[in-house]
Write a protein that holds these residues in place. Structure first.
Motif, mmCIF file in Angstrom:
data_model
loop_
_atom_site.group_PDB
_atom_site.id
_atom_site.type_symbol
_atom_site.label_atom_id
_atom_site.label_comp_id
_atom_site.label_asym_id
_atom_site.label_seq_id
_atom_site.Cartn_x
_atom_site.Cartn_y
_atom_site.Cartn_z
ATOM 1 N N GLU A 258 -3.696 8.385 -7.581
ATOM 2 C CA GLU A 258 -3.198 9.761 -7.514
ATOM 3 C C GLU A 258 -3.049 10.255 -6.068
ATOM 4 O OE1 GLU A 258 -7.674 9.995 -7.444
ATOM 5 O OE2 GLU A 258 -6.149 8.810 -8.526
ATOM 6 N N ILE A 259 -3.684 9.588 -5.114
ATOM 7 C CA ILE A 259 -3.576 10.012 -3.710
ATOM 8 C C ILE A 259 -2.174 9.716 -3.189
ATOM 9 C CG2 ILE A 259 -4.402 9.599 -1.360
ATOM 10 C CD1 ILE A 259 -7.145 9.076 -2.454
ATOM 11 N N GLU A 260 -1.565 10.700 -2.565
ATOM 12 C CA GLU A 260 -0.242 10.513 -1.958
ATOM 13 C C GLU A 260 -0.427 10.164 -0.492
ATOM 14 O OE1 GLU A 260 2.985 13.255 -3.107
ATOM 15 O OE2 GLU A 260 1.460 14.299 -4.299
ATOM 16 N N TRP A 261 -0.033 8.959 -0.119
ATOM 17 C CA TRP A 261 -0.253 8.495 1.245
ATOM 18 C C TRP A 261 0.833 7.528 1.719
ATOM 19 C CZ3 TRP A 261 -0.706 3.306 2.469
ATOM 20 C CH2 TRP A 261 -0.805 2.430 1.366
ATOM 21 N N ASP A 262 1.632 6.979 0.806
ATOM 22 C CA ASP A 262 2.505 5.861 1.144
ATOM 23 C C ASP A 262 3.963 6.293 1.241
ATOM 24 O OD1 ASP A 262 3.146 6.223 -1.520
ATOM 25 O OD2 ASP A 262 2.113 4.431 -2.227
ATOM 26 N N PHE A 263 4.891 5.410 0.860
ATOM 27 C CA PHE A 263 6.316 5.703 1.010
ATOM 28 C C PHE A 263 6.811 6.780 0.047
ATOM 29 C CE2 PHE A 263 6.404 1.168 2.675
ATOM 30 C CZ PHE A 263 6.552 1.565 4.003
ATOM 31 N N LYS A 264 5.948 7.289 -0.825
ATOM 32 C CA LYS A 264 6.309 8.463 -1.603
ATOM 33 C C LYS A 264 6.574 9.652 -0.686
ATOM 34 C CE LYS A 264 3.963 7.789 -6.073
ATOM 35 N NZ LYS A 264 2.883 8.330 -6.947
ATOM 36 N N LEU A 265 5.927 9.639 0.462
ATOM 37 C CA LEU A 265 6.048 10.724 1.427
ATOM 38 C C LEU A 265 7.218 10.452 2.368
ATOM 39 C CD1 LEU A 265 2.248 11.155 2.240
ATOM 40 C CD2 LEU A 265 3.618 12.425 0.580
ATOM 41 N N LYS A 266 8.073 11.433 2.506
ATOM 42 C CA LYS A 266 9.348 11.281 3.219
ATOM 43 C C LYS A 266 9.191 10.797 4.656
ATOM 44 C CE LYS A 266 13.111 14.206 4.949
ATOM 45 N NZ LYS A 266 13.650 15.593 4.958
ATOM 46 N N ASN A 267 8.170 11.270 5.362
ATOM 47 C CA ASN A 267 8.055 10.992 6.796
ATOM 48 C C ASN A 267 7.176 9.790 7.121
ATOM 49 O OD1 ASN A 267 9.611 13.339 7.978
ATOM 50 N ND2 ASN A 267 8.156 14.422 6.657
ATOM 51 N N VAL A 268 6.672 9.119 6.101
ATOM 52 C CA VAL A 268 5.972 7.845 6.319
ATOM 53 C C VAL A 268 7.039 6.756 6.389
ATOM 54 C CG1 VAL A 268 4.411 6.132 5.323
ATOM 55 C CG2 VAL A 268 3.843 8.566 5.189
ATOM 56 N N VAL A 269 7.209 6.176 7.569
ATOM 57 C CA VAL A 269 8.282 5.189 7.743
ATOM 58 C C VAL A 269 7.763 3.758 7.816
ATOM 59 C CG1 VAL A 269 9.794 6.872 8.863
ATOM 60 C CG2 VAL A 269 8.319 5.410 10.277
ATOM 61 N N SER A 270 6.460 3.583 8.070
ATOM 62 C CA SER A 270 5.922 2.217 8.129
ATOM 63 C C SER A 270 4.444 2.223 7.763
ATOM 64 C CB SER A 270 6.132 1.600 9.520
ATOM 65 O OG SER A 270 5.653 2.445 10.548
ATOM 66 N N ILE A 271 4.009 1.097 7.218
ATOM 67 C CA ILE A 271 2.623 0.928 6.765
ATOM 68 C C ILE A 271 2.160 -0.482 7.111
ATOM 69 C CG2 ILE A 271 1.069 0.857 4.757
ATOM 70 C CD1 ILE A 271 3.039 2.691 3.290
ATOM 71 N N ASN A 272 0.926 -0.585 7.579
ATOM 72 C CA ASN A 272 0.332 -1.917 7.744
ATOM 73 C C ASN A 272 -0.933 -2.007 6.914
ATOM 74 O OD1 ASN A 272 -0.998 -0.310 10.228
ATOM 75 N ND2 ASN A 272 -2.383 -1.970 9.635
ATOM 76 N N SER A 273 -1.311 -3.226 6.534
ATOM 77 C CA SER A 273 -2.567 -3.444 5.826
ATOM 78 C C SER A 273 -3.052 -4.862 6.094
ATOM 79 C CB SER A 273 -2.398 -3.218 4.320
ATOM 80 O OG SER A 273 -3.666 -3.137 3.691
ATOM 81 N N SER A 274 -4.351 -5.053 5.885
ATOM 82 C CA SER A 274 -4.967 -6.371 6.083
ATOM 83 C C SER A 274 -5.170 -7.047 4.734
ATOM 84 C CB SER A 274 -6.319 -6.230 6.793
ATOM 85 O OG SER A 274 -6.165 -5.763 8.105
ATOM 86 N N GLY A 275 -4.489 -8.159 4.520
ATOM 87 C CA GLY A 275 -4.729 -8.939 3.310
ATOM 88 C C GLY A 275 -6.124 -9.525 3.301
ATOM 89 N N HIS A 276 -6.724 -9.677 4.508
ATOM 90 C CA HIS A 276 -8.057 -10.294 4.568
ATOM 91 C C HIS A 276 -9.186 -9.279 4.427
ATOM 92 C CE1 HIS A 276 -7.406 -9.904 9.158
ATOM 93 N NE2 HIS A 276 -8.225 -8.949 8.801
ATOM 94 N N LYS A 277 -8.854 -8.044 4.088
ATOM 95 C CA LYS A 277 -9.889 -7.062 3.755
ATOM 96 C C LYS A 277 -9.890 -6.902 2.236
ATOM 97 C CE LYS A 277 -9.899 -4.996 8.315
ATOM 98 N NZ LYS A 277 -9.623 -3.832 9.182
ATOM 99 N N TYR A 278 -9.419 -5.780 1.733
ATOM 100 C CA TYR A 278 -9.463 -5.610 0.277
ATOM 101 C C TYR A 278 -8.288 -6.273 -0.430
ATOM 102 C CZ TYR A 278 -13.520 -2.778 1.074
ATOM 103 O OH TYR A 278 -14.786 -2.383 1.444
ATOM 104 N N GLY A 279 -7.481 -7.037 0.328
ATOM 105 C CA GLY A 279 -6.513 -7.947 -0.296
ATOM 106 C C GLY A 279 -7.178 -9.234 -0.750
ATOM 107 N N LEU A 280 -8.456 -9.412 -0.330
ATOM 108 C CA LEU A 280 -9.352 -10.471 -0.832
ATOM 109 C C LEU A 280 -8.979 -11.872 -0.368
ATOM 110 C CD1 LEU A 280 -9.873 -9.193 -4.514
ATOM 111 C CD2 LEU A 280 -11.049 -8.500 -2.407
ATOM 112 N N VAL A 281 -8.382 -11.994 0.816
ATOM 113 C CA VAL A 281 -8.027 -13.290 1.400
ATOM 114 C C VAL A 281 -8.883 -13.510 2.646
ATOM 115 C CG1 VAL A 281 -6.144 -14.711 2.328
ATOM 116 C CG2 VAL A 281 -5.661 -12.957 0.601
ATOM 117 N N TYR A 282 -9.204 -14.781 2.908
ATOM 118 C CA TYR A 282 -9.928 -15.095 4.149
ATOM 119 C C TYR A 282 -9.092 -14.683 5.366
ATOM 120 C CZ TYR A 282 -13.355 -18.041 1.664
ATOM 121 O OH TYR A 282 -14.363 -18.501 0.847
ATOM 122 N N PRO A 283 -9.751 -14.373 6.506
ATOM 123 C CA PRO A 283 -9.005 -14.046 7.737
ATOM 124 C C PRO A 283 -8.130 -15.217 8.164
ATOM 125 C CG PRO A 283 -11.355 -13.504 7.933
ATOM 126 C CD PRO A 283 -11.209 -14.306 6.676
#
Length: 468
Positions: A258-283
């Motif tokens: 329910e949290i609005e934080w991503d590309f739903k918001l008009k002025n958010v143009v880019s996002i980064n994330s770590s797959g090796h954190k809660y994406g559950l992959v080794y670094p």
């Protein structure tokens, strides 16, 4: 002689590992040895060298994943030789990377009719660099069209003072002014009352953080988007948002959709994330996506040969193993949406248990008690007199194998000393109960050590006639 001389081949199979002559000498450290040694002996000696590093599963300091299923580990081991940058040589690997980008675009609500763009990276640090470079290049093109004197002032980036160090590196490497919005005790995230005061025509962008390293809290990206929308109505010098979702990008969609934080918001143009954190992959594996290719200047995109044609690519790093990309895709296939949600919800329950037990001691005030991410952050109560501090507690916990960091908060709040626990998928309830038992035992040991020291000091005063 009691034993005849064995040739090298015979020795390979008959010598005990710890009866091998190589065990009589120190490992080569700063200069190559003259001769080779057997593979099994080299393996054992290097493995033994790592014995005293501690158990990664007990490392409650790191956000990075410390467990993957044996099938995932096997798959990644079998693909270590694949070079992720060689698109034409490994077209199926390239297709798998493309699938991961599309899965994330769907997860982060990229416009269905848009021309989104994304790539894998070596963790979120490279992803932040790429996101920052795109902001700088795009700002420069907009500013040039508006006739802004680019040499009058250095371009700047606005972010809360609780940023991860990769943003400081980005600003240093690419000559950007880092404008830090200070924290206060009421705003342990980006201060929405003051953030726009730091923005001007030389601002390349604003960074919102979904998972502050110090506390695990989220910036209010929805509120930031509203502020930026209003600001852009009254200026030709538009500003946009990059979301550093290193931790939250693989967590929020499953636990708090329910949290609005991503590309739903008009002025958010880019996002980064770590797959090796809660994406559950080794670094180390990271991802960066743009809501539309128009936000990525063509200067940053390079074409490489792919299946007889050309494929666009952007990266700071070049040759690297594709095994982490394949590990990420394995997790997507293996867990699906419901699997990720169940894993994260269970992790959250463990975090709630730990903070509840810590609060029961009556010694600590909670700075963040698993709100949003399963990150726990607490300080000693001001009115709880102690002869020991959180650094002492960290040392005592480490004696039992647990790594729990203690550190001051960023500038403007650096008088607040906190301790942080990161709960990850491999921290099950059984292990959490063991941790709490050790945690409480450490408190008793510290109290007891103080009592003994106090009694010893009093005894010395009496002995030497120093009593009042």
């Amino acid at each position: 002689m009691l034993f005849g001389k064995k040739d090298q081949e015979e020795s390979k199979y008959l010598d005990p590992i710890f009866g091998n002559p190589n065990e009589d000498a120190d490992l080569p450290k700063y200069k190559l040895a003259r001769e080779s040694m057997q593979a099994d002996v080299a393996y054992r000696m290097v493995k033994d060298e790592l014995e005293d590093e501690g158990n990664a599963r007990q490392n409650l300091a790191t956000f990075c994943q410390t467990y993957m299923e044996p099938e995932a580990t096997q798959l990644m081991a079998e693909t270590l030789e694949k070079n992720a940058i060689d698109k034409s040589e490994y077209p199926r690997t390239t297709e798998i990377e493309n699938r991961c980008v599309n899965i994330l675009a769907d997860l982060w609500h990229a416009p269905k009719d848009g021309n989104y763009l994304g790539t894998s990276t070596v963790g979120s640090s490279e992803a932040c660099m790429l996101g920052g470079l795109a902001m700088k290049f795009a700002w420069r093109k907009r500013a040039e069209k508006l006739g802004l004197d680019l040499n009058a002032h250095k371009p700047n980036l606005v972010i809360s003072s609780s940023y991860q160090v990769c943003w400081e590196k980005f600003c240093t490497y690419w000559d950007i002014e880092l404008r830090e919005v200070p924290l206060d005790e009421n705003d342990l995230s980006l201060n929405m009352d003051t953030v726009m005061d730091y923005v001007d025509e030389y601002t390349i962008g604003i960074v919102g953080i979904m998972g502050i390293t110090y506390t695990g809290r989220y910036d209010n990206i929805k509120k930031l988007n509203d502020l930026v929308e209003e600001y852009n109505k009254h200026t030709d010098y538009k500003v946009y948002i990059h979301v550093d979702a290193a931790s939250g990008g693989f967590y929020t969609p499953f636990v708090e959709p329910e949290i609005e934080w991503d590309f739903k918001l008009k002025n958010v143009v880019s996002i980064n994330s770590s797959g090796h954190k809660y994406g559950l992959v080794y670094p180390g594996i990271g991802w960066v996506l743009w809501r539309d290719a128009k936000f990525v200047p063509q200067d940053l995109i390079f074409n490489v040969s792919y299946l007889g044609g050309e494929m666009p690519t952007m990266a700071i790093n070049f040759s690297r193993s594709a095994s982490q990309i394949i590990g990420q895709y394995y997790n997507f296939v293996r867990y699906g949406f419901d699997g990720y949600r169940e894993i994260h919800q269970r992790t959250h329950e463990v975090a709630k248990y730990i903070i509840k037990e810590i609060k029961k001691t009556g010694r600590f005030k909670v700075v963040n008690g698993a709100k949003h991410l399963p990150i726990l952050c607490y300080a000693l109560k001001d009115d709880h007199a102690q002869e020991w501090n959180l650094y002492d507690l960290s040392d005592r916990l480490r004696m039992r194998g647990w790594q729990v960091p203690t550190y001051p908060m960023p500038d403007n709040l650096n008088n607040l000393i906190v301790q942080r626990i990161v709960c990850r998928a491999d921290l099950g309830m059984n292990v959490a109960i063991e941790f709490i038992e050790d945690f409480k035992a450490c408190l008793e040991e510290l109290d007891h050590a103080h009592v003994l020291t106090h009694h010893s000091d009093e005894q010395k005063k009496t002995t030497y006639g120093f009593t009042h």
